[in-house]
Design an enzyme around this catalytic site. Structure first.
Site, PDB file in Angstrom:
ATOM      1  N   GLN A 169       2.944  10.216   1.223  1.00  0.00           N
ATOM      2  CA  GLN A 169       4.263   9.490   1.143  1.00  0.00           C
ATOM      3  C   GLN A 169       5.290   9.703   0.295  1.00  0.00           C
ATOM      4  O   GLN A 169       6.331   9.512   0.124  1.00  0.00           O
ATOM      5  CB  GLN A 169       4.253   7.623   1.400  1.00  0.00           C
ATOM      6  N   CYS A 209       5.648  -0.126   7.358  1.00  0.00           N
ATOM      7  CA  CYS A 209       5.333   1.256   6.601  1.00  0.00           C
ATOM      8  C   CYS A 209       6.525   1.681   5.698  1.00  0.00           C
ATOM      9  O   CYS A 209       7.683   1.500   6.049  1.00  0.00           O
ATOM     10  CB  CYS A 209       4.939   2.312   7.580  1.00  0.00           C
ATOM     11  N   LEU A 210       6.426   1.757   4.260  1.00  0.00           N
ATOM     12  CA  LEU A 210       7.716   2.132   3.724  1.00  0.00           C
ATOM     13  C   LEU A 210       8.008   3.509   3.893  1.00  0.00           C
ATOM     14  O   LEU A 210       9.401   3.627   3.512  1.00  0.00           O
ATOM     15  CB  LEU A 210       7.060   2.223   2.080  1.00  0.00           C
ATOM     16  N   GLY A 261       0.827  -1.341  -0.016  1.00  0.00           N
ATOM     17  CA  GLY A 261       0.103  -0.169  -0.045  1.00  0.00           C
ATOM     18  C   GLY A 261       0.817   1.031   0.251  1.00  0.00           C
ATOM     19  O   GLY A 261       2.178   1.376   0.473  1.00  0.00           O
ATOM     20  N   HIS A 301      -4.613   1.387   7.471  1.00  0.00           N
ATOM     21  CA  HIS A 301      -3.177   2.122   7.497  1.00  0.00           C
ATOM     22  C   HIS A 301      -3.102   3.243   6.337  1.00  0.00           C
ATOM     23  O   HIS A 301      -2.710   4.223   6.704  1.00  0.00           O
ATOM     24  CB  HIS A 301      -2.163   1.024   7.334  1.00  0.00           C
ATOM     25  N   GLU A 302      -3.621   2.894   5.099  1.00  0.00           N
ATOM     26  CA  GLU A 302      -3.241   4.003   4.023  1.00  0.00           C
ATOM     27  C   GLU A 302      -4.292   5.116   4.151  1.00  0.00           C
ATOM     28  O   GLU A 302      -3.711   6.150   3.960  1.00  0.00           O
ATOM     29  CB  GLU A 302      -3.579   3.449   2.674  1.00  0.00           C
ATOM     30  N   HIS A 353      -2.900   7.479   6.859  1.00  0.00           N
ATOM     31  CA  HIS A 353      -1.859   8.562   6.172  1.00  0.00           C
ATOM     32  C   HIS A 353      -2.375   9.814   5.725  1.00  0.00           C
ATOM     33  O   HIS A 353      -1.791  10.934   5.877  1.00  0.00           O
ATOM     34  CB  HIS A 353      -1.084   7.807   5.163  1.00  0.00           C
TER      35      HIS A 353
HETATM   36 ZN    ZN Z   1       2.464   3.618   5.807  1.00  0.00          ZN
END
Ligand code: ZN
Length: 173
Positions: free
Chosen positions: A51, A95-96, A46, A137-138, A141
């Site tokens: 991000q 998380c990226l 995701g 989660h996304e 963000h």
């Molecule tokens: Zn994340």
């Protein structure tokens, strides 16, 4: 399609509430395609627009991990959770923007989400399992919330310090 650099926590752009998208322009479609390429390249399941430094309400996800199954990318503009289950589930989240750090987060086990797709159509679907965790989660963000915000302060500070160190090392090359 372009792979875009992913912001690493701590970054003020990861703490902002993102703006809704009025309509799906060619520029927005390009951004969604770039985000999918960036997510698959990372690799991740995701990615949210903040991000990659764009403060707009757009997320992409694909939680299909089985290599034998075709990719199942989903692009969501203005996603909103319209229902969440009483039942909860715990996942070891990552998380990226917080590379190589994982921690257990408890969330509703199932959610219903409404969003605008790549063609500007309004869609609704229910998600469970990893998809439910990932979509929550996304969407977090887009509110400037990271999974580490659910952790105890000490653990959060430990991860943040590790990330500050990582960023210093990256800056040095
Ligand atoms: Zn994340």
């Amino acid at each position: 399609m372009t792979i875009r650099p992913i912001l690493i926590h701590p970054d003020p752009r990861l703490k902002k509430v993102c703006d809704p998208i009025a309509s799906v322009t060619d520029e927005m479609k390009k951004l969604a395609d770039d985000m999918l390429s960036t997510m698959y390249d990372a690799p991740g399941i995701g990615l949210a627009a903040p991000q990659v430094g764009i403060l707009q309400r757009l997320i992409v996800l694909d939680c299909e991990k089985d290599d034998d199954v075709d990719p199942a990318p989903i692009v969501m503009f203005n996603p909103e959770i319209i229902h969440e289950s009483e039942s909860r589930s715990v996942y070891d989240e990552g998380c990226l923007s917080i590379p190589d750090q994982y921690a257990e987060v408890e969330r509703p086990a199932e959610v219903a989400v409404r969003w605008m797709d790549r063609d500007g159509e309004i869609r609704e679907a229910e998600f469970d399992g990893l998809w439910a965790t990932c979509v929550q989660h996304e969407i977090d963000h887009l509110e400037g919330t990271l999974f580490i915000d659910y952790l105890k302060p000490l653990k959060r500070q430990m991860i943040t310090r590790k990330m500050q160190k990582l960023k210093r090392e990256m800056a040095r090359g």
